[in-house]
Design a protein around this motif. Structure first.
Motif, PDB file in Angstrom:
ATOM      1  N   MET A 190      46.829  26.349 -13.890  1.00 39.07           N
ATOM      2  CA  MET A 190      47.130  27.778 -13.860  1.00 39.07           C
ATOM      3  C   MET A 190      48.624  28.031 -13.863  1.00 39.07           C
ATOM      4  SD  MET A 190      46.173  30.395 -10.819  1.00 39.07           S
ATOM      5  CE  MET A 190      47.126  31.868 -10.569  1.00 39.07           C
ATOM      6  N   THR A 191      49.390  27.144 -13.240  1.00 39.65           N
ATOM      7  CA  THR A 191      50.812  27.411 -13.055  1.00 39.65           C
ATOM      8  C   THR A 191      51.679  26.891 -14.192  1.00 39.65           C
ATOM      9  OG1 THR A 191      51.059  25.390 -11.770  1.00 39.65           O
ATOM     10  CG2 THR A 191      50.652  27.424 -10.548  1.00 39.65           C
ATOM     11  N   GLU A 192      51.130  26.026 -15.024  1.00 41.52           N
ATOM     12  CA  GLU A 192      51.934  25.496 -16.121  1.00 41.52           C
ATOM     13  C   GLU A 192      52.297  26.626 -17.083  1.00 41.52           C
ATOM     14  OE1 GLU A 192      49.858  22.262 -17.894  1.00 41.52           O
ATOM     15  OE2 GLU A 192      49.994  21.044 -16.092  1.00 41.52           O
ATOM     16  N   SER A 193      53.463  26.537 -17.669  1.00 44.09           N
ATOM     17  CA  SER A 193      53.935  27.607 -18.547  1.00 44.09           C
ATOM     18  C   SER A 193      53.048  27.789 -19.773  1.00 44.09           C
ATOM     19  CB  SER A 193      55.379  27.338 -18.975  1.00 44.09           C
ATOM     20  OG  SER A 193      55.440  26.106 -19.674  1.00 44.09           O
ATOM     21  N   ASP A 194      52.369  26.721 -20.190  1.00 45.07           N
ATOM     22  CA  ASP A 194      51.512  26.854 -21.368  1.00 45.07           C
ATOM     23  C   ASP A 194      50.073  27.264 -21.025  1.00 45.07           C
ATOM     24  OD1 ASP A 194      50.648  24.532 -20.183  1.00 45.07           O
ATOM     25  OD2 ASP A 194      50.777  23.303 -21.983  1.00 45.07           O
ATOM     26  N   ASN A 195      49.780  27.478 -19.738  1.00 45.72           N
ATOM     27  CA  ASN A 195      48.455  27.905 -19.286  1.00 45.72           C
ATOM     28  C   ASN A 195      47.377  26.981 -19.852  1.00 45.72           C
ATOM     29  OD1 ASN A 195      46.506  29.333 -17.994  1.00 45.72           O
ATOM     30  ND2 ASN A 195      47.234  31.320 -18.706  1.00 45.72           N
ATOM     31  N   ARG A 196      47.463  25.728 -19.519  1.00 43.21           N
ATOM     32  CA  ARG A 196      46.611  24.663 -20.072  1.00 43.21           C
ATOM     33  C   ARG A 196      45.119  24.948 -19.949  1.00 43.21           C
ATOM     34  NH1 ARG A 196      45.395  19.506 -17.381  1.00 43.21           N
ATOM     35  NH2 ARG A 196      46.839  20.256 -15.821  1.00 43.21           N
ATOM     36  N   LEU A 197      44.663  25.426 -18.809  1.00 45.84           N
ATOM     37  CA  LEU A 197      43.232  25.657 -18.630  1.00 45.84           C
ATOM     38  C   LEU A 197      42.714  26.720 -19.594  1.00 45.84           C
ATOM     39  CD1 LEU A 197      40.567  25.068 -17.291  1.00 45.84           C
ATOM     40  CD2 LEU A 197      41.230  26.580 -15.402  1.00 45.84           C
ATOM     41  N   ARG A 198      43.450  27.785 -19.749  1.00 47.21           N
ATOM     42  CA  ARG A 198      43.020  28.836 -20.685  1.00 47.21           C
ATOM     43  C   ARG A 198      42.934  28.276 -22.106  1.00 47.21           C
ATOM     44  NH1 ARG A 198      45.279  34.016 -19.119  1.00 47.21           N
ATOM     45  NH2 ARG A 198      43.488  33.875 -17.789  1.00 47.21           N
ATOM     46  N   ASP A 199      43.898  27.450 -22.489  1.00 52.21           N
ATOM     47  CA  ASP A 199      43.861  26.818 -23.818  1.00 52.21           C
ATOM     48  C   ASP A 199      42.662  25.879 -23.949  1.00 52.21           C
ATOM     49  OD1 ASP A 199      46.173  28.156 -24.529  1.00 52.21           O
ATOM     50  OD2 ASP A 199      47.489  26.450 -24.132  1.00 52.21           O
ATOM     51  N   GLN A 200      42.383  25.109 -22.885  1.00 54.30           N
ATOM     52  CA  GLN A 200      41.247  24.192 -22.924  1.00 54.30           C
ATOM     53  C   GLN A 200      39.939  24.966 -23.084  1.00 54.30           C
ATOM     54  OE1 GLN A 200      42.315  22.356 -19.155  1.00 54.30           O
ATOM     55  NE2 GLN A 200      42.694  20.396 -20.178  1.00 54.30           N
ATOM     56  N   ILE A 201      39.816  26.061 -22.363  1.00 57.15           N
ATOM     57  CA  ILE A 201      38.606  26.886 -22.466  1.00 57.15           C
ATOM     58  C   ILE A 201      38.482  27.467 -23.862  1.00 57.15           C
ATOM     59  CG2 ILE A 201      37.528  29.033 -21.678  1.00 57.15           C
ATOM     60  CD1 ILE A 201      38.698  28.358 -18.870  1.00 57.15           C
ATOM     61  N   ASN A 202      39.577  27.987 -24.404  1.00 57.36           N
ATOM     62  CA  ASN A 202      39.528  28.572 -25.758  1.00 57.36           C
ATOM     63  C   ASN A 202      39.132  27.540 -26.811  1.00 57.36           C
ATOM     64  OD1 ASN A 202      40.106  31.203 -24.983  1.00 57.36           O
ATOM     65  ND2 ASN A 202      42.313  30.903 -25.153  1.00 57.36           N
ATOM     66  N   ARG A 203      39.630  26.318 -26.684  1.00 59.83           N
ATOM     67  CA  ARG A 203      39.235  25.259 -27.630  1.00 59.83           C
ATOM     68  C   ARG A 203      37.746  24.954 -27.516  1.00 59.83           C
ATOM     69  NH1 ARG A 203      43.776  22.586 -25.916  1.00 59.83           N
ATOM     70  NH2 ARG A 203      42.558  20.902 -24.995  1.00 59.83           N
ATOM     71  N   MET A 204      37.242  24.881 -26.288  1.00 58.63           N
ATOM     72  CA  MET A 204      35.808  24.631 -26.107  1.00 58.63           C
ATOM     73  C   MET A 204      34.983  25.765 -26.696  1.00 58.63           C
ATOM     74  SD  MET A 204      35.235  22.786 -22.387  1.00 58.63           S
ATOM     75  CE  MET A 204      35.748  24.186 -21.424  1.00 58.63           C
ATOM     76  N   LEU A 205      35.424  27.006 -26.498  1.00 60.47           N
ATOM     77  CA  LEU A 205      34.682  28.154 -27.002  1.00 60.47           C
ATOM     78  C   LEU A 205      34.595  28.173 -28.526  1.00 60.47           C
ATOM     79  CD1 LEU A 205      35.929  30.936 -24.574  1.00 60.47           C
ATOM     80  CD2 LEU A 205      33.581  30.070 -24.763  1.00 60.47           C
ATOM     81  N   THR A 206      35.592  27.605 -29.200  1.00 62.16           N
ATOM     82  CA  THR A 206      35.524  27.560 -30.664  1.00 62.16           C
ATOM     83  C   THR A 206      34.578  26.470 -31.156  1.00 62.16           C
ATOM     84  OG1 THR A 206      37.419  26.072 -30.888  1.00 62.16           O
ATOM     85  CG2 THR A 206      37.876  28.463 -30.943  1.00 62.16           C
ATOM     86  N   GLN A 207      34.281  25.476 -30.313  1.00 61.41           N
ATOM     87  CA  GLN A 207      33.446  24.358 -30.731  1.00 61.41           C
ATOM     88  C   GLN A 207      32.021  24.396 -30.205  1.00 61.41           C
ATOM     89  OE1 GLN A 207      36.112  21.096 -29.430  1.00 61.41           O
ATOM     90  NE2 GLN A 207      36.104  20.501 -31.582  1.00 61.41           N
ATOM     91  N   TYR A 208      31.791  25.080 -29.084  1.00 65.49           N
ATOM     92  CA  TYR A 208      30.487  25.024 -28.422  1.00 65.49           C
ATOM     93  C   TYR A 208      30.002  26.424 -28.066  1.00 65.49           C
ATOM     94  CZ  TYR A 208      31.944  20.169 -27.886  1.00 65.49           C
ATOM     95  OH  TYR A 208      32.384  18.900 -28.131  1.00 65.49           O
ATOM     96  N   ASP A 209      28.693  26.609 -28.111  1.00 63.38           N
ATOM     97  CA  ASP A 209      28.107  27.897 -27.721  1.00 63.38           C
ATOM     98  C   ASP A 209      28.090  28.085 -26.209  1.00 63.38           C
ATOM     99  OD1 ASP A 209      27.598  28.709 -30.325  1.00 63.38           O
ATOM    100  OD2 ASP A 209      25.589  27.824 -30.349  1.00 63.38           O
ATOM    101  N   ASN A 210      27.969  27.001 -25.473  1.00 62.59           N
ATOM    102  CA  ASN A 210      27.845  27.080 -24.024  1.00 62.59           C
ATOM    103  C   ASN A 210      28.936  26.238 -23.372  1.00 62.59           C
ATOM    104  OD1 ASN A 210      25.257  28.630 -23.892  1.00 62.59           O
ATOM    105  ND2 ASN A 210      24.593  26.879 -25.102  1.00 62.59           N
ATOM    106  N   VAL A 211      29.742  26.898 -22.541  1.00 61.43           N
ATOM    107  CA  VAL A 211      30.936  26.289 -21.967  1.00 61.43           C
ATOM    108  C   VAL A 211      30.991  26.604 -20.475  1.00 61.43           C
ATOM    109  CG1 VAL A 211      33.462  26.433 -21.969  1.00 61.43           C
ATOM    110  CG2 VAL A 211      32.214  26.450 -24.132  1.00 61.43           C
ATOM    111  N   TYR A 212      31.361  25.606 -19.686  1.00 63.45           N
ATOM    112  CA  TYR A 212      31.494  25.769 -18.238  1.00 63.45           C
ATOM    113  C   TYR A 212      32.749  25.068 -17.752  1.00 63.45           C
ATOM    114  CZ  TYR A 212      26.552  27.050 -18.324  1.00 63.45           C
ATOM    115  OH  TYR A 212      25.358  27.659 -18.591  1.00 63.45           O
ATOM    116  N   VAL A 213      33.291  25.572 -16.635  1.00 60.57           N
ATOM    117  CA  VAL A 213      34.331  24.869 -15.897  1.00 60.57           C
ATOM    118  C   VAL A 213      33.686  24.439 -14.583  1.00 60.57           C
ATOM    119  CG1 VAL A 213      36.560  25.041 -14.720  1.00 60.57           C
ATOM    120  CG2 VAL A 213      36.220  26.179 -16.919  1.00 60.57           C
TER     121      VAL A 213
END
Length: 169
Positions: free
Chosen positions: A60-83
């Motif tokens: 959450m604190t990294e300047s590139d917001n890594r978790l949000r990017d990871q979630i967005n990548r998963m959402l483009t590849q999979y219909d069902n995504v969880y953290v």
């Protein structure tokens, strides 16, 4: 209804203990360790990003917001995504090295769920985390009632019909 078994792919960067837990799970038919483009664990087409509370906070604190990017990548590849967070929600109150308040981390969790429509599940142990992932994936196989994907380019101020049509693939 017959209980479904699942096929699992675990990212090569995951700890050996996660791989062992997956291999030992009664409902895992087969598994492999491979390099995944997104997600840490993929079970029968359902993607999971695994975080410890500390990793969640640093994502959450990294300047590139890594978790949000990871979630967005998963959402483009999979219909069902969880953290899946390997810990409890109260663990956020005890992360002294992050300089973040527990309430900020809970707010970020709420933001992921409300704004990205991705469930964040807290699992106290590694064993419970793997079990939850397998059970969630199985439910998608046993009753594949899909959630509609929400087109975020259509705002809340748009007419209802336009927002409904934006949900259709």
């Amino acid at each position: 209804m017959t209980r479904q078994t699942v096929e699992v792919v675990v990212d090569i960067h995951e700890p050996t203990s996660i791989i062992e837990r997956v291999s030992e799970h009664d409902d895992v038919e087969s598994f492999e360790v491979d390099s995944l483009d997104s997600g840490d664990i993929v079970i029968s087409g359902v993607a999971f990003e695994r975080k410890t509370p500390s990793d969640f906070a640093s994502s959450m604190t990294e300047s590139d917001n890594r978790l949000r990017d990871q979630i967005n990548r998963m959402l483009t590849q999979y219909d069902n995504v969880y953290v899946l967070v390997e810990g409890s929600l109260t663990d956020f109150n005890y992360l002294t090295h992050t300089n973040l308040r527990g309430s900020s981390l809970r707010g970020y969790t709420a933001s992921i769920e409300a704004r990205q429509n991705v469930s964040v599940k807290f699992c106290d142990t590694e064993e419970l985390l793997v079990d939850m992932a397998v059970r969630l994936a199985r439910k998608h196989i046993e009753d594949p009632s899909k959630r509609l994907k929400v087109d975020t380019s259509v705002g809340k101020d748009e007419p209802v019909v336009k927002r409904m049509i934006a949900c259709i693939d």
